[in-house]
Design a protein around this motif. Structure first.
Motif, PDB file in Angstrom:
ATOM      1  N   VAL A   4      77.748  33.200 -65.206  1.00 20.70           N
ATOM      2  CA  VAL A   4      76.368  33.149 -64.521  1.00 20.70           C
ATOM      3  C   VAL A   4      77.168  33.560 -63.041  1.00 20.70           C
ATOM      4  N   THR A   5      76.491  34.479 -62.381  1.00 21.49           N
ATOM      5  CA  THR A   5      76.905  35.069 -60.854  1.00 21.49           C
ATOM      6  C   THR A   5      75.803  34.788 -60.133  1.00 21.49           C
ATOM      7  N   ARG A   6      74.397  34.845 -60.652  1.00 20.42           N
ATOM      8  CA  ARG A   6      73.262  34.752 -59.762  1.00 20.42           C
ATOM      9  C   ARG A   6      72.516  34.127 -60.672  1.00 20.42           C
ATOM     10  N   ILE A   7      71.462  33.309 -59.903  1.00 19.10           N
ATOM     11  CA  ILE A   7      70.290  32.699 -60.736  1.00 19.10           C
ATOM     12  C   ILE A   7      69.240  33.051 -59.345  1.00 19.10           C
ATOM     13  N   ALA A 111      75.262  23.215 -59.982  1.00 19.00           N
ATOM     14  CA  ALA A 111      74.989  22.105 -59.029  1.00 19.00           C
ATOM     15  C   ALA A 111      75.158  22.571 -57.656  1.00 19.00           C
ATOM     16  N   VAL A 112      74.302  22.993 -56.757  1.00 22.68           N
ATOM     17  CA  VAL A 112      74.384  23.362 -55.484  1.00 22.68           C
ATOM     18  C   VAL A 112      74.091  22.249 -54.726  1.00 22.68           C
ATOM     19  N   GLU A 113      75.150  22.009 -53.622  1.00 28.02           N
ATOM     20  CA  GLU A 113      74.980  20.884 -52.705  1.00 28.02           C
ATOM     21  C   GLU A 113      74.574  21.410 -51.377  1.00 28.02           C
ATOM     22  N   LEU A 114      73.413  21.242 -50.828  1.00 26.75           N
ATOM     23  CA  LEU A 114      73.046  21.552 -49.354  1.00 26.75           C
ATOM     24  C   LEU A 114      72.627  20.392 -48.623  1.00 26.75           C
ATOM     25  N   PRO A 115      72.603  20.593 -47.246  1.00 23.86           N
ATOM     26  CA  PRO A 115      72.158  19.358 -46.442  1.00 23.86           C
ATOM     27  C   PRO A 115      70.560  19.291 -46.459  1.00 23.86           C
ATOM     28  N   GLN A 116      70.212  17.896 -46.115  1.00 25.08           N
ATOM     29  CA  GLN A 116      68.863  17.619 -46.436  1.00 25.08           C
ATOM     30  C   GLN A 116      68.011  18.613 -45.512  1.00 25.08           C
ATOM     31  N   ALA A 117      68.508  19.097 -44.657  1.00 26.33           N
ATOM     32  CA  ALA A 117      67.682  19.838 -43.706  1.00 26.33           C
ATOM     33  C   ALA A 117      67.429  21.158 -44.453  1.00 26.33           C
ATOM     34  N   ALA A 118      68.391  21.650 -45.160  1.00 23.76           N
ATOM     35  CA  ALA A 118      68.160  22.966 -45.756  1.00 23.76           C
ATOM     36  C   ALA A 118      67.369  22.719 -46.827  1.00 23.76           C
ATOM     37  N   ILE A 119      67.493  21.579 -47.596  1.00 23.29           N
ATOM     38  CA  ILE A 119      66.440  21.375 -48.864  1.00 23.29           C
ATOM     39  C   ILE A 119      64.912  21.288 -48.377  1.00 23.29           C
ATOM     40  N   ASP A 120      64.906  20.549 -47.065  1.00 25.07           N
ATOM     41  CA  ASP A 120      63.529  20.576 -46.550  1.00 25.07           C
ATOM     42  C   ASP A 120      62.902  22.108 -46.389  1.00 25.07           C
ATOM     43  N   GLN A 121      63.689  22.488 -45.924  1.00 28.65           N
ATOM     44  CA  GLN A 121      63.162  24.215 -45.629  1.00 28.65           C
ATOM     45  C   GLN A 121      62.868  24.716 -46.885  1.00 28.65           C
ATOM     46  N   LEU A 122      63.665  24.575 -47.916  1.00 33.77           N
ATOM     47  CA  LEU A 122      63.428  25.420 -49.066  1.00 33.77           C
ATOM     48  C   LEU A 122      62.500  24.822 -50.016  1.00 33.77           C
ATOM     49  N   MET A 123      62.033  23.410 -49.760  1.00 32.96           N
ATOM     50  CA  MET A 123      60.948  22.583 -50.475  1.00 32.96           C
ATOM     51  C   MET A 123      59.527  23.311 -49.869  1.00 32.96           C
ATOM     52  N   ILE A 124      59.516  23.568 -48.640  1.00 30.52           N
ATOM     53  CA  ILE A 124      58.298  24.081 -47.827  1.00 30.52           C
ATOM     54  C   ILE A 124      58.029  25.441 -48.408  1.00 30.52           C
ATOM     55  N   GLY A 125      58.679  26.230 -48.516  1.00 30.81           N
ATOM     56  CA  GLY A 125      58.554  27.553 -48.924  1.00 30.81           C
ATOM     57  C   GLY A 125      58.438  27.761 -50.506  1.00 30.81           C
ATOM     58  N   ALA A 126      58.480  26.810 -51.240  1.00 29.14           N
ATOM     59  CA  ALA A 126      58.882  26.731 -52.805  1.00 29.14           C
ATOM     60  C   ALA A 126      57.622  27.370 -53.330  1.00 29.14           C
ATOM     61  N   PRO A 127      56.575  27.117 -53.025  1.00 29.17           N
ATOM     62  CA  PRO A 127      55.417  27.766 -53.944  1.00 29.17           C
ATOM     63  C   PRO A 127      55.220  29.176 -53.488  1.00 29.17           C
ATOM     64  N   ASP A 128      55.774  29.674 -52.540  1.00 30.67           N
ATOM     65  CA  ASP A 128      55.340  31.274 -52.394  1.00 30.67           C
ATOM     66  C   ASP A 128      56.452  32.140 -52.486  1.00 30.67           C
ATOM     67  N   SER A 129      57.535  31.879 -52.706  1.00 31.51           N
ATOM     68  CA  SER A 129      58.721  32.796 -53.036  1.00 31.51           C
ATOM     69  C   SER A 129      59.811  32.345 -53.961  1.00 31.51           C
ATOM     70  N   GLU A 130      60.584  33.241 -54.542  1.00 28.93           N
ATOM     71  CA  GLU A 130      61.614  32.962 -55.289  1.00 28.93           C
ATOM     72  C   GLU A 130      63.141  32.718 -54.603  1.00 28.93           C
ATOM     73  N   ILE A 131      63.857  32.066 -55.253  1.00 29.44           N
ATOM     74  CA  ILE A 131      65.203  31.648 -54.294  1.00 29.44           C
ATOM     75  C   ILE A 131      66.255  32.340 -55.210  1.00 29.44           C
ATOM     76  N   MET A 132      67.292  32.916 -54.668  1.00 26.43           N
ATOM     77  CA  MET A 132      68.478  33.281 -55.192  1.00 26.43           C
ATOM     78  C   MET A 132      69.681  32.591 -54.958  1.00 26.43           C
ATOM     79  N   ILE A 133      70.402  32.150 -55.989  1.00 26.83           N
ATOM     80  CA  ILE A 133      71.893  31.510 -55.844  1.00 26.83           C
ATOM     81  C   ILE A 133      72.794  32.413 -56.204  1.00 26.83           C
ATOM     82  N   ASP A 134      73.880  32.630 -55.302  1.00 31.35           N
ATOM     83  CA  ASP A 134      74.768  33.643 -55.493  1.00 31.35           C
ATOM     84  C   ASP A 134      76.172  33.082 -55.614  1.00 31.35           C
ATOM     85  N   LEU A 135      76.593  32.880 -56.712  1.00 26.46           N
ATOM     86  CA  LEU A 135      78.022  32.280 -56.640  1.00 26.46           C
ATOM     87  C   LEU A 135      79.252  33.101 -56.265  1.00 26.46           C
TER      88      LEU A 135
END
Length: 196
Positions: A4-7, A111-135
């Protein structure tokens, strides 16, 4: 194991801290050594209680956003198997139990580890858009948000190449075979049993 390179996809915003392996899959479902068919039991208790995990908007979401200490509890590898069988290919959280992180890596769950502040931002916009994880770039992106994450270089390369422990060993098969061919001359018998 597939590399996997991208999810990319919708992320289910669970956000819950201290999700233990019993919450991921109850002990009642650990009587199998087969990795398929466990997805139906993943997060069974949380889903029965009306969790976001059962929201049709996140059906098939390949990414789970979780809280701190994700995967704590027992060492059951079934937890990773159940998540992957449910279609989850990555988890983004502030931290993981060591055993869960190891099981995730060994089975190709990112298993991506991000600070809680980043998690909070991703949680807020989760219903509206996709996320890309790039290894390759070691980033998590959503719209104009971008977060860098760290991953052990060896684990990162294994995930990209789809290498589990057996595949890593098989890469050295020619050297192993050459050594085994020389072993009798060294006084070793590869087929003998030791008694004592």
């Amino acid at each position: 194991m597939s590399g996997v390179t991208r999810i990319t996809g919708r992320a289910c915003p669970l956000g819950l801290a201290n999700v233990d392996t019993d919450m991921i899959i109850a002990a009642d479902h650990l009587k199998t050594t087969v990795r398929t068919g466990l997805g139906q039991y993943a997060f069974e208790g949380l889903r029965a209680a009306g969790s976001v995990l059962d929201d049709p908007a996140y059906a098939g979401a390949p990414i789970l956003i979780a809280g701190a200490n994700f995967g704590c509890g027992s060492s059951r590898e079934h937890a990773v198997w159940a998540m992957m069988d449910r279609g989850i290919r990555a988890v983004i959280a502030p931290g993981y139990s060591d055993i869960f992180a190891g099981n995730a890596f060994k089975n190709g769950l990112v298993a991506v580890e991000l600070p809680q502040a980043a998690i909070d931002q991703l949680m807020i916009g989760a219903p509206d858009s996709e996320i890309m994880i790039d290894l390759e770039s070691m980033t998590v992106k959503r719209g104009n948000l971008s977060f860098d994450f760290a991953l052990d270089p060896f684990r990162r390369q294994c995930l990209i190449e789809g290498l589990d422990e057996i595949a890593i060993t098989l890469r050295d098969d020619p050297a192993i075979a050459a050594y085994e061919a020389k072993a009798p001359a060294l006084g070793w018998s590869m087929g003998s049993a030791f008694t004592g």
